[in-house]
Design a protein around this motif. Structure first.
Motif, PDB file in Angstrom:
ATOM      1  N   ALA A 172       0.825  -1.206   0.000  1.00 29.23           N
ATOM      2  CA  ALA A 172       0.000   0.000   0.000  1.00 29.23           C
ATOM      3  C   ALA A 172       0.859   1.255   0.000  1.00 29.23           C
ATOM      4  O   ALA A 172       0.339   2.364  -0.038  1.00 29.23           O
ATOM      5  CB  ALA A 172      -0.917  -0.005   1.215  1.00 29.23           C
ATOM      6  N   GLY A 173       2.194   1.067   0.067  1.00 30.08           N
ATOM      7  CA  GLY A 173       3.081   2.225   0.138  1.00 30.08           C
ATOM      8  C   GLY A 173       3.182   2.800   1.532  1.00 30.08           C
ATOM      9  O   GLY A 173       3.744   3.874   1.739  1.00 30.08           O
ATOM     10  N   ASN A 174       2.637   2.088   2.508  1.00 27.36           N
ATOM     11  CA  ASN A 174       2.656   2.522   3.906  1.00 27.36           C
ATOM     12  C   ASN A 174       3.318   1.415   4.710  1.00 27.36           C
ATOM     13  O   ASN A 174       2.754   0.336   4.877  1.00 27.36           O
ATOM     14  CB  ASN A 174       1.228   2.776   4.388  1.00 27.36           C
ATOM     15  N   SER A 175       4.524   1.661   5.208  1.00 28.49           N
ATOM     16  CA  SER A 175       5.274   0.615   5.899  1.00 28.49           C
ATOM     17  C   SER A 175       4.560   0.101   7.141  1.00 28.49           C
ATOM     18  O   SER A 175       4.725  -1.050   7.535  1.00 28.49           O
ATOM     19  CB  SER A 175       6.672   1.131   6.282  1.00 28.49           C
ATOM     20  N   ALA A 176       3.741   0.969   7.752  1.00 26.49           N
ATOM     21  CA  ALA A 176       3.009   0.540   8.943  1.00 26.49           C
ATOM     22  C   ALA A 176       1.990  -0.544   8.605  1.00 26.49           C
ATOM     23  O   ALA A 176       1.599  -1.336   9.473  1.00 26.49           O
ATOM     24  CB  ALA A 176       2.306   1.738   9.580  1.00 26.49           C
ATOM     25  N   VAL A 177       1.577  -0.583   7.343  1.00 26.20           N
ATOM     26  CA  VAL A 177       0.634  -1.610   6.878  1.00 26.20           C
ATOM     27  C   VAL A 177       1.386  -2.737   6.176  1.00 26.20           C
ATOM     28  O   VAL A 177       1.143  -3.925   6.438  1.00 26.20           O
ATOM     29  CB  VAL A 177      -0.404  -0.996   5.905  1.00 26.20           C
ATOM     30  N   ASP A 178       2.312  -2.380   5.298  1.00 24.24           N
ATOM     31  CA  ASP A 178       2.999  -3.365   4.466  1.00 24.24           C
ATOM     32  C   ASP A 178       3.910  -4.290   5.273  1.00 24.24           C
ATOM     33  O   ASP A 178       3.950  -5.497   5.034  1.00 24.24           O
ATOM     34  CB  ASP A 178       3.838  -2.660   3.394  1.00 24.24           C
ATOM     35  N   GLN A 179       4.652  -3.719   6.232  1.00 21.97           N
ATOM     36  CA  GLN A 179       5.643  -4.518   6.957  1.00 21.97           C
ATOM     37  C   GLN A 179       5.016  -5.630   7.794  1.00 21.97           C
ATOM     38  O   GLN A 179       5.482  -6.775   7.735  1.00 21.97           O
ATOM     39  CB  GLN A 179       6.523  -3.608   7.816  1.00 21.97           C
ATOM     40  N   PRO A 180       3.955  -5.375   8.576  1.00 18.56           N
ATOM     41  CA  PRO A 180       3.335  -6.478   9.314  1.00 18.56           C
ATOM     42  C   PRO A 180       2.792  -7.568   8.392  1.00 18.56           C
ATOM     43  O   PRO A 180       2.865  -8.768   8.725  1.00 18.56           O
ATOM     44  CB  PRO A 180       2.195  -5.792  10.082  1.00 18.56           C
ATOM     45  N   ARG A 181       2.263  -7.181   7.236  1.00 19.14           N
ATOM     46  CA  ARG A 181       1.771  -8.170   6.277  1.00 19.14           C
ATOM     47  C   ARG A 181       2.906  -9.045   5.772  1.00 19.14           C
ATOM     48  O   ARG A 181       2.755 -10.258   5.619  1.00 19.14           O
ATOM     49  CB  ARG A 181       1.084  -7.468   5.092  1.00 19.14           C
ATOM     50  N   MET A 182       4.058  -8.418   5.509  1.00 18.71           N
ATOM     51  CA  MET A 182       5.213  -9.169   5.023  1.00 18.71           C
ATOM     52  C   MET A 182       5.739 -10.115   6.099  1.00 18.71           C
ATOM     53  O   MET A 182       6.054 -11.284   5.809  1.00 18.71           O
ATOM     54  CB  MET A 182       6.312  -8.209   4.567  1.00 18.71           C
ATOM     55  N   ILE A 183       5.844  -9.632   7.313  1.00 19.50           N
ATOM     56  CA  ILE A 183       6.323 -10.475   8.410  1.00 19.50           C
ATOM     57  C   ILE A 183       5.400 -11.679   8.583  1.00 19.50           C
ATOM     58  O   ILE A 183       5.864 -12.815   8.812  1.00 19.50           O
ATOM     59  CB  ILE A 183       6.420  -9.671   9.724  1.00 19.50           C
ATOM     60  N   TYR A 184       4.111 -11.466   8.448  1.00 20.62           N
ATOM     61  CA  TYR A 184       3.142 -12.557   8.572  1.00 20.62           C
ATOM     62  C   TYR A 184       3.379 -13.616   7.498  1.00 20.62           C
ATOM     63  O   TYR A 184       3.395 -14.821   7.785  1.00 20.62           O
ATOM     64  CB  TYR A 184       1.723 -11.999   8.473  1.00 20.62           C
ATOM     65  N   LEU A 185       3.597 -13.180   6.251  1.00 18.63           N
ATOM     66  CA  LEU A 185       3.866 -14.136   5.174  1.00 18.63           C
ATOM     67  C   LEU A 185       5.157 -14.906   5.442  1.00 18.63           C
ATOM     68  O   LEU A 185       5.243 -16.114   5.178  1.00 18.63           O
ATOM     69  CB  LEU A 185       3.951 -13.411   3.832  1.00 18.63           C
ATOM     70  N   CYS A 186       6.159 -14.215   5.966  1.00 18.14           N
ATOM     71  CA  CYS A 186       7.415 -14.881   6.308  1.00 18.14           C
ATOM     72  C   CYS A 186       7.197 -15.926   7.398  1.00 18.14           C
ATOM     73  O   CYS A 186       7.756 -17.031   7.330  1.00 18.14           O
ATOM     74  CB  CYS A 186       8.446 -13.855   6.770  1.00 18.14           C
ATOM     75  N   GLU A 187       6.406 -15.582   8.377  1.00 13.43           N
ATOM     76  CA  GLU A 187       6.116 -16.532   9.459  1.00 13.43           C
ATOM     77  C   GLU A 187       5.423 -17.775   8.917  1.00 13.43           C
ATOM     78  O   GLU A 187       5.708 -18.902   9.360  1.00 13.43           O
ATOM     79  CB  GLU A 187       5.256 -15.859  10.525  1.00 13.43           C
ATOM     80  N   LEU A 188       4.529 -17.581   7.951  1.00 13.78           N
ATOM     81  CA  LEU A 188       3.851 -18.728   7.335  1.00 13.78           C
ATOM     82  C   LEU A 188       4.841 -19.615   6.595  1.00 13.78           C
ATOM     83  O   LEU A 188       4.762 -20.853   6.677  1.00 13.78           O
ATOM     84  CB  LEU A 188       2.760 -18.242   6.369  1.00 13.78           C
ATOM     85  N   ALA A 189       5.770 -18.995   5.875  1.00 11.20           N
ATOM     86  CA  ALA A 189       6.779 -19.768   5.144  1.00 11.20           C
ATOM     87  C   ALA A 189       7.668 -20.544   6.112  1.00 11.20           C
ATOM     88  O   ALA A 189       8.015 -21.712   5.858  1.00 11.20           O
ATOM     89  CB  ALA A 189       7.620 -18.844   4.272  1.00 11.20           C
ATOM     90  N   VAL A 190       8.031 -19.909   7.219  1.00 10.90           N
ATOM     91  CA  VAL A 190       8.857 -20.573   8.228  1.00 10.90           C
ATOM     92  C   VAL A 190       8.115 -21.768   8.820  1.00 10.90           C
ATOM     93  O   VAL A 190       8.696 -22.857   8.980  1.00 10.90           O
ATOM     94  CB  VAL A 190       9.265 -19.578   9.334  1.00 10.90           C
ATOM     95  N   GLU A 191       6.843 -21.591   9.143  1.00  9.42           N
ATOM     96  CA  GLU A 191       6.046 -22.681   9.695  1.00  9.42           C
ATOM     97  C   GLU A 191       5.988 -23.861   8.729  1.00  9.42           C
ATOM     98  O   GLU A 191       6.124 -25.016   9.130  1.00  9.42           O
ATOM     99  CB  GLU A 191       4.628 -22.194  10.012  1.00  9.42           C
ATOM    100  N   PHE A 192       5.791 -23.556   7.442  1.00  4.56           N
ATOM    101  CA  PHE A 192       5.734 -24.619   6.437  1.00  4.56           C
ATOM    102  C   PHE A 192       7.077 -25.331   6.369  1.00  4.56           C
ATOM    103  O   PHE A 192       7.136 -26.564   6.317  1.00  4.56           O
ATOM    104  CB  PHE A 192       5.370 -24.041   5.073  1.00  4.56           C
TER     105      PHE A 192
END
Length: 210
Positions: free
Chosen positions: A134-154
């Motif tokens: 969205a061009g807003n790090s306060a929104v984009d960064q938590p979303r990215m960290i969440y995707l990373c956490e999912l990849a780590v879990e897998f």
């Protein structure tokens, strides 16, 4: 019929991005080499430095669309290897790549992936996943960290000892906490910034071995 882009209606930043994209060395190289995206060269460089994806390996590519990482990985594993790609988005078919559309967090999709793995072991998990920014790090960064956490879990659920996770990460809030947690679960976590990553990009790639 192709729609002509009216530059007069675009913002200055949009025009600059389009020009940069068209002029980009790796975009032009990808078109010439038949890759679906410039991201292919990021994985090629990472593997040149790590040699984790080898002939005969079994690789799972998470968030695979449009498929450039799958293109690279399928060539690296060769005819005796296995490449399983998965994304919630559709992806055009690739030779020697099994594509499973769906959310890998869901039991049904996860089970389909593991059925394709069969009696083999997953050697490498790939994740080039990123949120729609969205061009807003306060929104984009938590979303990215969440995707990373999912990849780590897998990866933790599927990789044997000696297996590896190659994952895109955005530099920012939550990154260090994620890395500290991964260092508890993996024997080694290293960072690579491929030449094909734009200099201004916050993306880096972590290579975690189990």
């Amino acid at each position: 019929m192709a729609t002509r882009i009216d530059n007069k209606k675009l913002t200055k930043s949009s025009r600059a991005w389009i020009k940069e994209h068209i002029d980009d060395h790796y975009v032009q190289k990808a078109q010439k080499d038949g890759y679906r995206a410039r991201a292919a060269y990021k994985l090629l460089e990472i593997n040149e430095k790590t040699n984790l994806i080898t002939k005969g390996a079994t690789v799972v590519d998470l968030g695979s669309a449009p498929g450039s990482w799958s293109q690279v990985a399928s060539k690296l594993v060769g005819e005796k290897g296995t490449l399983i790609a998965s994304d919630i988005l559709a992806m055009d078919a690739l030779a020697d790549v099994t594509f499973i559309q769906g959310d890998f967090r869901e039991a049904e999709v996860f089970d389909r992936i593991m059925r394709e793995v069969g009696n083999k072991q997953v050697n490498v998990v790939l994740s080039d996943m990123a949120p729609n920014t969205a061009g807003n790090s306060a929104v984009d960064q938590p979303r990215m960290i969440y995707l990373c956490e999912l990849a780590v879990e897998f990866a933790l659920a599927t990789l044997p000892s000696g297996g590896a996770l190659i994952m895109k990460v955005f530099e920012g809030v939550g990154m260090q906490e994620l890395r500290q947690q991964m260092q508890k679960d993996f024997s080694k976590v290293r960072s690579i910034k491929p030449a094909a990553s734009r200099a201004r990009s916050k993306e880096i790639f972590w290579i975690a071995t189990k």
